[in-house]
Scaffold this active site. Structure first.
Site, short mmCIF file in Angstrom:
data_model
loop_
_atom_site.label_atom_id
_atom_site.label_comp_id
_atom_site.label_asym_id
_atom_site.label_seq_id
_atom_site.Cartn_x
_atom_site.Cartn_y
_atom_site.Cartn_z
N HIS A 174 1.49 4.27 -2.94
CA HIS A 174 1.47 5.73 -2.81
C HIS A 174 2.65 6.35 -3.55
O HIS A 174 2.52 7.41 -4.17
CB HIS A 174 1.50 6.13 -1.33
CG HIS A 174 0.16 6.13 -0.66
ND1 HIS A 174 -0.92 6.82 -1.17
CD2 HIS A 174 -0.28 5.53 0.48
CE1 HIS A 174 -1.96 6.65 -0.37
NE2 HIS A 174 -1.61 5.87 0.63
N GLU A 187 -6.83 6.62 -1.60
CA GLU A 187 -6.63 5.49 -0.71
C GLU A 187 -7.19 4.20 -1.31
O GLU A 187 -6.57 3.15 -1.21
CB GLU A 187 -7.29 5.78 0.65
CG GLU A 187 -6.73 6.98 1.37
CD GLU A 187 -5.21 6.93 1.47
OE1 GLU A 187 -4.65 5.83 1.66
OE2 GLU A 187 -4.58 7.99 1.33
N HIS A 228 0.83 -1.20 0.00
CA HIS A 228 0.00 0.00 0.00
C HIS A 228 0.87 1.26 0.00
O HIS A 228 0.59 2.22 -0.72
CB HIS A 228 -0.91 0.00 1.23
CG HIS A 228 -1.78 1.21 1.35
ND1 HIS A 228 -3.05 1.28 0.81
CD2 HIS A 228 -1.55 2.42 1.91
CE1 HIS A 228 -3.57 2.47 1.06
NE2 HIS A 228 -2.67 3.17 1.73
N GLU A 229 1.93 1.26 0.81
CA GLU A 229 2.81 2.42 0.85
C GLU A 229 3.60 2.55 -0.45
O GLU A 229 3.83 3.66 -0.93
CB GLU A 229 3.77 2.31 2.05
CG GLU A 229 3.07 2.21 3.40
CD GLU A 229 2.10 3.35 3.64
OE1 GLU A 229 2.33 4.46 3.13
OE2 GLU A 229 1.11 3.15 4.36
#
Length: 266
Positions: free
Chosen positions: A82, A153, A78-79
């Site tokens: 980003h 997100e 997930h990071e």
């Protein structure tokens, strides 16, 4: 950012966590591998920081200890997502603003003390409304963070599933981390407004965990036969759970969250 939390860099030395991060970075087709750091904290948190040329991802030791490696892979992905989506400027701006509102919280306490001294001496005190507004600033800022575009997100979640090939692991990680995130009312607690999750982690400003989990488990990426229009879905990672002995000892022995300046628990 990582220095503020006394994070320690994990070199690409062939360890289990480092190799996993290498695979995720390659699958994301990043221009360069982000630096990976471990924060000596008992909280469950992770965040991406830095710039496009010097990206970094940090995870807490508490997260590594409490999550399985498959769940940790989902959080790391997930990071990484980003970074792939070039969200770092927005994340950095949110962090800078959070520091500013923390100063306002301290200012409220100082002004309240000044008012008490003024009242005891019979002199005019400052407006208590001003004290209240300053003290509520962190909580109000948390509400503003919730107004950040949720599409970023949700897109990061979808990309994370594409990178790991495992929607259930990320959903499980979100459910477990959610219990440690804290609540809005903690932004109103003394000595200064602060939650259990450090500010750089946008886990505290993400949409509700159950909503994200529902999006993950019902999204086309959750099906191994789906062909979504977004990032290509990779084969599920082959993960063998092993004790991460090399990471034990990064944090304090008691591994209890500690209060630190300016208003952060980690």
């Amino acid at each position: 950012m990582t220095s503020l939390y006394r994070a320690k860099r994990i070199p690409p030395d062939g360890t289990q966590l480092s190799d996993l991060f290498d695979v995720l970075s390659k699958r994301a087709n990043l221009a360069r591998r982000p630096c990976l750091h471990v924060v000596p904290s008992a909280t469950l948190s992770a965040f991406a920081t830095g710039s496009r040329k010097r990206p970094a991802v940090a995870v807490t030791e508490g997260l590594l200890r409490r999550l399985s490696l498959a769940e940790t892979a989902g959080i790391l992905a997930h990071e990484v997502a980003h970074i792939r989506h070039d969200d770092l400027p927005l994340l950095g701006l949110a962090d800078v603003l959070s520091r500013m509102v923390q100063v306002l919280g301290y200012g409220a306490l100082a002004l309240a003390l000044f008012n008490v001294m003024q009242i005891t001496t019979g002199e005019d005190a400052a407006s208590w409304w001003a004290v209240l507004v300053l003290y509520l600033a962190p909580a109000l800022f948390s509400l503003l963070l919730l107004a950040l575009p949720r599409t970023r997100e949700f897109e990061a979640d979808r990309t994370a599933v594409a990178l790991t090939g495992d929607a259930q692991a990320l959903a499980s990680a979100l459910r477990r981390v959610d219990t440690y995130t804290g609540h809005l009312w903690e932004d109103l607690m003394l000595p200064v407004p602060a939650r259990r999750v450090p500010y750089p982690s946008l886990l505290r400003s993400h949409p509700e965990a159950e909503l994200r989990i529902r999006q993950l488990t019902t999204a086309p990426e959750a099906s191994p036969h789906a062909r979504p229009s977004g990032p290509p879905v990779h084969a599920p990672l082959v993960i063998v759970e092993e004790p991460m002995l090399s990471l034990v000892g990064y944090g304090p022995g008691t591994m209890r969250p500690r209060y630190r300046w300016p208003g952060l628990w980690f």
